[in-house]
Design a protein around this motif. Sequence first.
Motif, short mmCIF file in Angstrom:
data_model
loop_
_atom_site.label_atom_id
_atom_site.label_comp_id
_atom_site.label_asym_id
_atom_site.label_seq_id
_atom_site.Cartn_x
_atom_site.Cartn_y
_atom_site.Cartn_z
N PHE A 151 0.89 -1.13 -0.02
CA PHE A 151 -0.06 -0.28 -0.08
C PHE A 151 0.95 1.24 -0.14
O PHE A 151 0.64 2.04 -0.55
N ASP A 152 2.03 1.09 0.83
CA ASP A 152 2.85 2.27 1.12
C ASP A 152 3.38 2.84 -0.39
O ASP A 152 3.71 3.88 -0.79
N GLN A 153 3.91 1.66 -1.11
CA GLN A 153 4.65 1.78 -2.29
C GLN A 153 3.77 1.94 -3.55
O GLN A 153 4.33 2.58 -4.31
N CYS A 154 2.66 1.65 -3.34
CA CYS A 154 1.96 1.71 -4.69
C CYS A 154 0.55 2.50 -4.84
O CYS A 154 0.43 3.23 -5.94
N VAL A 155 0.21 3.10 -3.49
CA VAL A 155 -0.99 3.76 -3.68
C VAL A 155 -0.68 5.04 -3.30
O VAL A 155 -0.42 5.42 -2.18
N THR A 156 -0.82 5.80 -4.28
CA THR A 156 -0.29 7.54 -4.08
C THR A 156 -1.30 8.53 -4.03
O THR A 156 -1.22 9.39 -3.84
N SER A 157 -2.80 8.08 -4.36
CA SER A 157 -3.72 9.02 -4.52
C SER A 157 -5.14 8.29 -3.98
O SER A 157 -5.36 7.31 -4.05
N PHE A 158 -5.77 9.13 -3.27
CA PHE A 158 -7.15 8.68 -2.56
C PHE A 158 -8.12 9.53 -3.62
O PHE A 158 -9.43 9.64 -3.04
N SER A 159 -7.97 10.13 -4.78
CA SER A 159 -9.01 10.85 -5.52
C SER A 159 -9.92 10.06 -6.32
O SER A 159 -10.98 10.42 -6.77
N ARG A 160 -9.69 8.60 -6.52
CA ARG A 160 -10.71 7.59 -7.00
C ARG A 160 -10.90 6.62 -5.94
O ARG A 160 -10.30 6.31 -5.25
N ARG A 161 -12.16 5.96 -6.08
CA ARG A 161 -12.56 5.01 -5.31
C ARG A 161 -11.86 3.46 -5.60
O ARG A 161 -11.35 2.83 -4.64
N ASP A 162 -11.48 3.36 -6.97
CA ASP A 162 -10.76 2.04 -7.17
C ASP A 162 -9.18 2.46 -7.38
O ASP A 162 -8.81 3.65 -7.82
N LEU A 163 -8.43 1.53 -7.59
CA LEU A 163 -6.96 1.72 -7.81
C LEU A 163 -6.78 2.11 -9.46
O LEU A 163 -7.48 1.67 -10.24
N ASN A 164 -5.71 2.82 -9.58
CA ASN A 164 -5.76 3.13 -11.15
C ASN A 164 -4.82 1.97 -11.62
O ASN A 164 -4.52 1.29 -10.95
N LYS A 165 -4.67 1.90 -12.96
CA LYS A 165 -3.85 1.02 -13.69
C LYS A 165 -2.65 1.04 -13.00
O LYS A 165 -2.04 -0.17 -12.74
N ARG A 166 -1.80 2.10 -12.95
CA ARG A 166 -0.68 1.96 -12.41
C ARG A 166 -0.48 1.29 -11.00
O ARG A 166 0.42 0.57 -10.73
N GLU A 167 -1.28 1.52 -10.15
CA GLU A 167 -1.39 1.12 -8.77
C GLU A 167 -1.73 -0.22 -8.71
O GLU A 167 -1.11 -0.94 -7.95
N LYS A 168 -2.60 -0.88 -9.66
CA LYS A 168 -2.90 -2.21 -9.81
C LYS A 168 -1.33 -3.03 -10.18
O LYS A 168 -1.39 -3.81 -9.85
N VAL A 169 -0.87 -2.50 -11.09
CA VAL A 169 0.36 -3.08 -11.65
C VAL A 169 1.33 -3.00 -10.48
O VAL A 169 1.89 -4.43 -10.12
N CYS A 170 1.34 -2.17 -9.95
CA CYS A 170 2.44 -1.79 -8.99
C CYS A 170 2.16 -2.93 -7.53
O CYS A 170 3.02 -3.70 -7.18
N THR A 171 0.89 -2.74 -7.38
CA THR A 171 0.32 -3.98 -6.41
C THR A 171 0.61 -5.38 -6.45
O THR A 171 1.21 -5.93 -5.72
N ALA A 172 0.39 -5.81 -8.00
CA ALA A 172 0.52 -7.18 -8.26
C ALA A 172 1.91 -7.55 -8.28
O ALA A 172 2.27 -8.61 -7.75
N GLN A 173 2.89 -6.44 -8.69
CA GLN A 173 4.21 -6.85 -8.66
C GLN A 173 4.87 -6.78 -7.33
O GLN A 173 5.78 -7.42 -6.95
N CYS A 174 4.30 -6.23 -6.59
CA CYS A 174 4.72 -5.98 -5.16
C CYS A 174 4.31 -7.21 -4.19
O CYS A 174 5.16 -7.68 -3.59
N VAL A 175 3.31 -7.60 -4.53
CA VAL A 175 2.66 -8.76 -3.81
C VAL A 175 3.44 -9.96 -4.36
O VAL A 175 3.95 -10.87 -3.48
#
Length: 97
Positions: free
Chosen positions: A32-56
């Motif tokens: 979460f700390d590495q990948c989620v950079t904004s709370f402006s949207r309800r869902d993760l954006n594409k970059r956050e999804k890719v980052c999260t998948a790679q991080c996991v």
Amino acid sequence: MGASNSKHEKDIAYIKEKNQVETIIRLVDVCFDQCVTSFSRRDLNKREKVCTAQCVKKFLEFTQRIEERIEEQSISERHKMETRRNEEIKNHFENQN
């Protein structure tokens, strides 16, 4: 003996479960700390999804490798202890003769 063995097994199961929960919490915190950079949207954006998948993926691979190394070291230590014990038994019987 059976009752204490059962308690021991329950204790081990509890520790394993606790470690799994702690690992998941660390995973969520790190990714979460590495990948989620904004709370402006309800869902993760594409970059956050890719980052999260790679991080996991990386986190789980790293955790698995650590567990493998711990198991390797545990096996090595058990082998050393068995070797020492066998040597002590051998020496004991040689000294009796």
